[in-house]
Design a protein around this motif. Sequence first.
Motif, PDB file in Angstrom:
ATOM      1  N   PRO A   1     -58.766  35.212 -29.382  1.00 17.48           N
ATOM      2  CA  PRO A   1     -57.783  34.277 -29.957  1.00 17.48           C
ATOM      3  C   PRO A   1     -57.255  34.629 -31.340  1.00 17.48           C
ATOM      4  CG  PRO A   1     -59.507  33.054 -28.833  1.00 17.48           C
ATOM      5  CD  PRO A   1     -59.937  34.490 -28.803  1.00 17.48           C
ATOM      6  N   ASP A   2     -58.035  35.295 -32.181  1.00 18.63           N
ATOM      7  CA  ASP A   2     -57.546  35.557 -33.542  1.00 18.63           C
ATOM      8  C   ASP A   2     -56.794  36.876 -33.671  1.00 18.63           C
ATOM      9  OD1 ASP A   2     -59.695  37.260 -33.274  1.00 18.63           O
ATOM     10  OD2 ASP A   2     -60.590  36.792 -35.229  1.00 18.63           O
ATOM     11  N   CYS A   3     -56.548  37.570 -32.551  1.00 12.57           N
ATOM     12  CA  CYS A   3     -55.770  38.812 -32.605  1.00 12.57           C
ATOM     13  C   CYS A   3     -54.294  38.489 -32.789  1.00 12.57           C
ATOM     14  CB  CYS A   3     -55.971  39.625 -31.322  1.00 12.57           C
ATOM     15  SG  CYS A   3     -57.696  40.099 -31.009  1.00 12.57           S
ATOM     16  N   ARG A   4     -53.552  39.463 -33.262  1.00  6.78           N
ATOM     17  CA  ARG A   4     -52.123  39.276 -33.479  1.00  6.78           C
ATOM     18  C   ARG A   4     -51.341  40.410 -32.834  1.00  6.78           C
ATOM     19  NH1 ARG A   4     -52.246  39.974 -40.014  1.00  6.78           N
ATOM     20  NH2 ARG A   4     -53.925  38.475 -39.676  1.00  6.78           N
ATOM     21  N   LEU A   5     -50.195  40.052 -32.286  1.00  6.00           N
ATOM     22  CA  LEU A   5     -49.323  41.044 -31.683  1.00  6.00           C
ATOM     23  C   LEU A   5     -48.440  41.633 -32.765  1.00  6.00           C
ATOM     24  CD1 LEU A   5     -48.409  42.427 -29.085  1.00  6.00           C
ATOM     25  CD2 LEU A   5     -46.738  40.583 -28.778  1.00  6.00           C
ATOM     26  N   THR A   6     -48.568  42.936 -32.989  1.00  5.31           N
ATOM     27  CA  THR A   6     -47.828  43.606 -34.053  1.00  5.31           C
ATOM     28  C   THR A   6     -47.096  44.809 -33.474  1.00  5.31           C
ATOM     29  OG1 THR A   6     -49.476  45.256 -34.708  1.00  5.31           O
ATOM     30  CG2 THR A   6     -49.766  43.027 -35.583  1.00  5.31           C
ATOM     31  N   GLU A   7     -46.324  45.450 -34.324  1.00  8.54           N
ATOM     32  CA  GLU A   7     -45.614  46.657 -33.905  1.00  8.54           C
ATOM     33  C   GLU A   7     -46.579  47.799 -33.601  1.00  8.54           C
ATOM     34  OE1 GLU A   7     -45.133  44.927 -36.589  1.00  8.54           O
ATOM     35  OE2 GLU A   7     -43.173  43.967 -36.327  1.00  8.54           O
ATOM     36  N   ALA A   8     -47.797  47.714 -34.106  1.00  6.41           N
ATOM     37  CA  ALA A   8     -48.808  48.738 -33.845  1.00  6.41           C
ATOM     38  C   ALA A   8     -49.646  48.405 -32.620  1.00  6.41           C
ATOM     39  CB  ALA A   8     -49.720  48.887 -35.065  1.00  6.41           C
ATOM     40  N   GLY A   9     -49.377  47.278 -31.958  1.00  3.97           N
ATOM     41  CA  GLY A   9     -50.156  46.833 -30.812  1.00  3.97           C
ATOM     42  C   GLY A   9     -50.882  45.542 -31.129  1.00  3.97           C
ATOM     43  N   THR A  10     -51.783  45.147 -30.252  1.00  5.48           N
ATOM     44  CA  THR A  10     -52.573  43.937 -30.467  1.00  5.48           C
ATOM     45  C   THR A  10     -53.703  44.264 -31.436  1.00  5.48           C
ATOM     46  OG1 THR A  10     -52.051  43.114 -28.254  1.00  5.48           O
ATOM     47  CG2 THR A  10     -53.955  42.152 -29.367  1.00  5.48           C
ATOM     48  N   LEU A  11     -53.571  43.784 -32.672  1.00  6.81           N
ATOM     49  CA  LEU A  11     -54.555  44.073 -33.719  1.00  6.81           C
ATOM     50  C   LEU A  11     -55.459  42.860 -33.910  1.00  6.81           C
ATOM     51  CD1 LEU A  11     -52.473  45.978 -36.433  1.00  6.81           C
ATOM     52  CD2 LEU A  11     -53.716  46.878 -34.446  1.00  6.81           C
ATOM     53  N   CYS A  12     -56.764  43.122 -33.942  1.00  7.62           N
ATOM     54  CA  CYS A  12     -57.764  42.069 -34.040  1.00  7.62           C
ATOM     55  C   CYS A  12     -58.543  42.242 -35.345  1.00  7.62           C
ATOM     56  CB  CYS A  12     -58.727  42.135 -32.868  1.00  7.62           C
ATOM     57  SG  CYS A  12     -57.882  42.119 -31.253  1.00  7.62           S
ATOM     58  N   PRO A  13     -58.685  41.170 -36.154  1.00  7.48           N
ATOM     59  CA  PRO A  13     -59.443  41.289 -37.408  1.00  7.48           C
ATOM     60  C   PRO A  13     -60.778  41.982 -37.174  1.00  7.48           C
ATOM     61  CG  PRO A  13     -58.427  39.129 -37.266  1.00  7.48           C
ATOM     62  CD  PRO A  13     -58.191  39.803 -35.940  1.00  7.48           C
ATOM     63  N   MET A  14     -61.057  42.965 -37.990  1.00  9.76           N
ATOM     64  CA  MET A  14     -62.147  43.882 -37.694  1.00  9.76           C
ATOM     65  C   MET A  14     -63.509  43.193 -37.620  1.00  9.76           C
ATOM     66  SD  MET A  14     -62.882  47.556 -39.388  1.00  9.76           S
ATOM     67  CE  MET A  14     -64.368  48.482 -39.040  1.00  9.76           C
ATOM     68  N   GLN A  15     -63.826  42.349 -38.584  1.00  7.72           N
ATOM     69  CA  GLN A  15     -65.156  41.758 -38.611  1.00  7.72           C
ATOM     70  C   GLN A  15     -65.406  40.871 -37.397  1.00  7.72           C
ATOM     71  OE1 GLN A  15     -65.806  39.815 -42.373  1.00  7.72           O
ATOM     72  NE2 GLN A  15     -66.060  41.751 -43.472  1.00  7.72           N
ATOM     73  N   SER A  16     -64.436  40.019 -37.059  1.00 10.44           N
ATOM     74  CA  SER A  16     -64.640  39.139 -35.915  1.00 10.44           C
ATOM     75  C   SER A  16     -64.609  39.927 -34.611  1.00 10.44           C
ATOM     76  CB  SER A  16     -63.582  38.029 -35.898  1.00 10.44           C
ATOM     77  OG  SER A  16     -62.292  38.560 -35.647  1.00 10.44           O
ATOM     78  N   ALA A  17     -63.816  40.997 -34.543  1.00  9.47           N
ATOM     79  CA  ALA A  17     -63.775  41.828 -33.338  1.00  9.47           C
ATOM     80  C   ALA A  17     -65.118  42.527 -33.127  1.00  9.47           C
ATOM     81  CB  ALA A  17     -62.653  42.847 -33.440  1.00  9.47           C
TER      82      ALA A  17
END
Length: 427
Positions: free
Chosen positions: A390-406
């Motif tokens: 749920p806390d990932c974000r769709l960006t121009e680089a792809g689906t990026l997920c905050p590192m610590q929570s991922a």
Amino acid sequence: MMRFRQQAAVRLLLAGALWAGLTQAYAEAQYQLEKVVELSRHGIRPPTPGNRTSIETATHRPWARWTTQDGELTGHGYAAVSNKGRWEGEHYRQLGLFTAGCPQPGDVYIRASPLQRTRATAQALADGAFPGCGVAIHRVAGEDDPLFQTDAFPATMTEPATQLAAVKQKAGDLAARQRALQPAADALKRAVCDPAADCSIFTTPWQIIQGKNGKVSIEGLSVMANMAETLRLGWSENLPLSQLAWGNITRADQITAILPLLTASYDLGNDVLYTAQKRGSILLNAMLEGVQQDAGNRHATPDTRWLLLVAHDTNIAMVRTLMDFSWTLAGYTRGNIPPGSSLVFERWRDKKSGERFLHVYFQAQSLDDLRRLQAMDDTHPLLRAEWHQPDCRLTEAGTLCPMQSAVRALSKNLDRRAITPVAYPAF
């Protein structure tokens, strides 16, 4: 009116090109790729000697002999993987992970399972990504690597009674599973069964059996899954149609129709959580350590821009089970792991905030692209499925997920008791 539509189409095309350029510039301005950890399956091979014995016994007929020894990477397989390596090398140079030419010290570290097909696959990836550079392929001494051959080491071996109970629980109503998969079994039977031979394997009730070594398998399903895998590999190898199921398979969708048997075999084998925890924790932990290396974390894994691990579909299956990650790529069935496919962890940094993210995905070539040795480009991209929460974000680089929570989410199923220290040759 026609001229107006043509002008409008041109304007839309130019606007799209401009937006694409701006999007790429924005991605380059905001996000920077710092590190890649990739777990690849080996490329195309003939059936292993054990698989050949089982499928020939079940069908009472000899299967096609390939140009390489059973279980070894083929020339076609080398070329297909080299195509993938070439694309990855160019892709990561465009993203700024590498400079042009040969890699610098610390840019790449490649470790392969000791088997020929994995070592040759690693060489093909290196030759494609860095042609003429002589990139070293690392492996452990001997035939067993604690990262990959985890059934050979005490800390990562499963306990037989617990293993059997876990498979039985996952299987549930095994007869119902078999009934649901009967269309796939019938399609396989039509392809490989000589009408004059005993083909009872396709209708015999499945049974859960456990060997003396504690390994659990599904009698009936296992051999059919081996047949489906052998035919899929033969299609990808571009075997002459006369050598592929005796001319009974002529289209890729016929391969797709029998792949549910392979998915079912995964479900009751390496995708069992207990099995994955005992035998996959050490590998997933190494991948997570690798992608965090030098981001405020110090680990034993090589501090390199691209850590490339080359192993087997069983390894990927166990790692993805621990991750709670599944995929269905076009032309394949759920969870399928084609030859040369890979599970990728990328670490990205937001240049404005300094925040780091993980981009996690699985990628593979299509059945027909593998058969045709199709080079990857904008028209023929790799098939891809992204992991997210749920806390990932769709960006121009792809689906990026905050590192610590991922990392927390991806680590939740690790069995710390099954994680032992890993040494990296020549590092």
